[in-house]
Design a protein around this motif. Sequence first.
Motif, PDB file in Angstrom:
ATOM      1  N   GLY A 115       0.981  -1.488   0.184  1.00  0.00           N
ATOM      2  CA  GLY A 115      -0.064   0.141   0.449  1.00  0.00           C
ATOM      3  C   GLY A 115       0.477   1.564  -0.240  1.00  0.00           C
ATOM      4  O   GLY A 115       0.637   2.013   0.924  1.00  0.00           O
ATOM      5  N   VAL A 116       1.645   1.525  -0.790  1.00  0.00           N
ATOM      6  CA  VAL A 116       2.910   2.904  -0.503  1.00  0.00           C
ATOM      7  C   VAL A 116       3.194   2.790  -1.967  1.00  0.00           C
ATOM      8  O   VAL A 116       3.011   1.300  -2.920  1.00  0.00           O
ATOM      9  CB  VAL A 116       4.337   2.484   0.139  1.00  0.00           C
ATOM     10  CG1 VAL A 116       3.546   2.040   1.704  1.00  0.00           C
ATOM     11  CG2 VAL A 116       5.214   1.085   0.460  1.00  0.00           C
ATOM     12  N   ASP A 117       4.299   3.731  -2.386  1.00  0.00           N
ATOM     13  CA  ASP A 117       3.986   4.222  -3.978  1.00  0.00           C
ATOM     14  C   ASP A 117       6.257   2.964  -3.717  1.00  0.00           C
ATOM     15  O   ASP A 117       6.699   3.024  -2.913  1.00  0.00           O
ATOM     16  CB  ASP A 117       4.774   5.735  -3.831  1.00  0.00           C
ATOM     17  CG  ASP A 117       3.324   6.253  -3.715  1.00  0.00           C
ATOM     18  OD1 ASP A 117       2.485   5.361  -4.357  1.00  0.00           O
ATOM     19  OD2 ASP A 117       3.907   7.815  -3.556  1.00  0.00           O
ATOM     20  N   THR A 118       5.917   2.943  -4.701  1.00  0.00           N
ATOM     21  CA  THR A 118       6.748   2.055  -5.561  1.00  0.00           C
ATOM     22  C   THR A 118       8.259   2.842  -5.261  1.00  0.00           C
ATOM     23  O   THR A 118       8.887   1.664  -4.643  1.00  0.00           O
ATOM     24  CB  THR A 118       7.191   1.906  -7.020  1.00  0.00           C
ATOM     25  OG1 THR A 118       5.629   1.686  -7.673  1.00  0.00           O
ATOM     26  CG2 THR A 118       7.820   0.614  -7.467  1.00  0.00           C
TER      27      THR A 118
ATOM     28  N   SER B 165      12.592  -0.016  -0.723  1.00  0.00           N
ATOM     29  CA  SER B 165      14.101   0.048  -1.247  1.00  0.00           C
ATOM     30  C   SER B 165      14.677  -1.235  -0.905  1.00  0.00           C
ATOM     31  O   SER B 165      14.270  -1.898   0.651  1.00  0.00           O
ATOM     32  CB  SER B 165      14.800   0.962  -1.414  1.00  0.00           C
ATOM     33  OG  SER B 165      14.743   1.580   0.566  1.00  0.00           O
ATOM     34  N   PHE B 166      15.320  -1.969  -1.009  1.00  0.00           N
ATOM     35  CA  PHE B 166      15.846  -3.044  -0.677  1.00  0.00           C
ATOM     36  C   PHE B 166      17.811  -3.104   0.050  1.00  0.00           C
ATOM     37  O   PHE B 166      18.017  -2.054  -0.970  1.00  0.00           O
ATOM     38  CB  PHE B 166      16.128  -4.260  -1.654  1.00  0.00           C
ATOM     39  CG  PHE B 166      15.107  -4.859  -1.778  1.00  0.00           C
ATOM     40  CD1 PHE B 166      13.755  -5.510  -1.233  1.00  0.00           C
ATOM     41  CD2 PHE B 166      14.450  -4.582  -2.997  1.00  0.00           C
ATOM     42  CE1 PHE B 166      12.631  -6.374  -1.337  1.00  0.00           C
ATOM     43  CE2 PHE B 166      12.704  -5.093  -3.656  1.00  0.00           C
ATOM     44  CZ  PHE B 166      12.298  -5.710  -2.332  1.00  0.00           C
TER      45      PHE B 166
ATOM     46  N   ILE C 122       8.528   4.423   8.657  1.00  0.00           N
ATOM     47  CA  ILE C 122       9.389   3.636   8.039  1.00  0.00           C
ATOM     48  C   ILE C 122       8.942   2.109   8.567  1.00  0.00           C
ATOM     49  O   ILE C 122       8.204   2.115   9.741  1.00  0.00           O
ATOM     50  CB  ILE C 122      10.589   3.979   8.900  1.00  0.00           C
ATOM     51  CG1 ILE C 122      11.279   4.860   8.704  1.00  0.00           C
ATOM     52  CG2 ILE C 122      11.813   3.023   8.894  1.00  0.00           C
ATOM     53  CD1 ILE C 122      12.666   5.258   9.318  1.00  0.00           C
ATOM     54  N   TYR C 123       8.829   1.437   8.359  1.00  0.00           N
ATOM     55  CA  TYR C 123       8.502  -0.358   8.056  1.00  0.00           C
ATOM     56  C   TYR C 123       9.413  -1.339   7.477  1.00  0.00           C
ATOM     57  O   TYR C 123       9.763  -1.093   6.416  1.00  0.00           O
ATOM     58  CB  TYR C 123       7.101  -0.553   7.750  1.00  0.00           C
ATOM     59  CG  TYR C 123       6.574  -1.902   8.216  1.00  0.00           C
ATOM     60  CD1 TYR C 123       5.739  -1.587   8.884  1.00  0.00           C
ATOM     61  CD2 TYR C 123       6.401  -2.874   7.329  1.00  0.00           C
ATOM     62  CE1 TYR C 123       4.515  -2.939   9.589  1.00  0.00           C
ATOM     63  CE2 TYR C 123       6.284  -4.498   8.038  1.00  0.00           C
ATOM     64  CZ  TYR C 123       5.498  -3.931   9.673  1.00  0.00           C
ATOM     65  OH  TYR C 123       4.932  -5.315   9.900  1.00  0.00           O
TER      66      TYR C 123
ATOM     67  N   VAL D 252      10.614   0.417   3.880  1.00  0.00           N
ATOM     68  CA  VAL D 252       8.980   0.737   3.379  1.00  0.00           C
ATOM     69  C   VAL D 252       9.700   2.187   4.515  1.00  0.00           C
ATOM     70  O   VAL D 252       9.885   2.143   5.516  1.00  0.00           O
ATOM     71  CB  VAL D 252       8.206   0.790   3.625  1.00  0.00           C
ATOM     72  CG1 VAL D 252       6.651   2.049   3.552  1.00  0.00           C
ATOM     73  CG2 VAL D 252       7.788  -0.163   2.578  1.00  0.00           C
ATOM     74  N   ILE D 253       9.678   3.552   3.562  1.00  0.00           N
ATOM     75  CA  ILE D 253      10.585   4.903   4.154  1.00  0.00           C
ATOM     76  C   ILE D 253       9.374   6.299   3.241  1.00  0.00           C
ATOM     77  O   ILE D 253       9.673   6.109   2.108  1.00  0.00           O
ATOM     78  CB  ILE D 253      11.915   5.418   4.041  1.00  0.00           C
ATOM     79  CG1 ILE D 253      13.003   4.399   4.342  1.00  0.00           C
ATOM     80  CG2 ILE D 253      12.178   6.873   4.404  1.00  0.00           C
ATOM     81  CD1 ILE D 253      14.297   4.818   4.218  1.00  0.00           C
TER      82      ILE D 253
END
Length: 406
Positions: free
Chosen positions: A79-82, A86-87, A215-216, A232-233
Amino acid sequence: MELDINFVRAQFPAFEQASLQGQAFFENAGGSYTCRPVIERLTRFYHERKVQPYAPYEASRLGGEEMDEARLRLAAILGVDTDELSFGPSTTQNTYVLAQAFRQWMQPGDAIIVTNQDHEANTGPWRRLADEGIEVREWRIDPETGHLDTEQLENLLDDKVRLVCFPHCSNVVGEINPVTEIAALAHAAGAFVCVDGVSYAPHGLPDVGTLGADIYLFSTYKIYGPHQGGMVIRRALGNMLPNQGHYFNADTLYKRFTPAGPDHAQIAACAGMADYFDALADHHGLEGTAVARGAGVHDLMRAHETKLLQPVLDFAAARNSVRLLGPKDASMRAPTVALACEKAGADLATALAPMGIMAGGGDFYAVRALEAQGVDQAKGVLRLSFVHYTSREEIDRLLTALETVL
Ligand SMILES: Cc1ncc(COP(=O)(O)O)c(C=O)c1O
């Protein structure tokens, strides 16, 4: 509708391996089995695309496309923007980079809140900000129950706090923390939140957009994928924190907190996680947006796990010689069950191995959480952790084996 466990298990080559027959896997919180699409994508990448990605020649173009696909499809489920996903090499390394960014952004006298429920990855790097004059406040668990009380968080919050770091669920307490409520409290005080989702996300990818986390963090090798750390940021925070990547990449959000060259093959293989979640959604007739289908898969996994978990909790709670950490009610927790016993956790795991039970013992890098609950550090805990591909028959075998060793 129930999770089709036979369909699920058919997606994991580990269950077909002769060497693993008769072995029931209960150390999933350490790292899960890998699903077939991830293995196939990883193999294909090494066979056919092992060139520098994003160049115009075909092998390179396809390699780059697959890396982009991984972020695109997993971000959609989350549910976030692409570019908000990041990895990096691992969650621990990701938090170190993030802590460096916060170190540059925060001013002496600012404060940060950490817990003693977290795995060290989401607490140690943040605590080191104390060396820069940042005030570190500890949100402490109840020593009996391991519970984090939001009322205590409210007492710690004020206008000096810039960040609250806590786990979605701890890898030894197992209790699912109310992320949305905590995030709302922190945001109302003007602080961001960093949520360690490593122990939660294997049980269903959350809708991070709705959770309210800035942040997740999650580790893909525990979510049926390759060995990477997903991060996720959210855009507002990611653009505000100082860039940690090469200066000329500063305008690309997903490159700002991943200073190392990425592991191309493993990132590309992460698209296989989306293949797997999609296959589950299709098989169970789930429709709608990526988030809705992800939520449906989450609920199927959770219902299956909760049903299998309650007998394990009941078994542990009924034994006087065993201390079950975290809630006794399966609906409140993840199926990651730490038991403090008379014998050392590692010895119990050793005794279980010849009985076909793969489990682990020790502190699982949650040293602070075990200490705070008065667990004998020399003994640690026996940890039994499972996921949605675990069967009732494996749970029965576990309980029979525990009868013998405990
Ligand atoms: C809850 C939790 N957070 C963070 C980590 C660290 O993850 P990584 O191994 O990707 O650094 C772990 C690993 O076991 C974990 O269980």
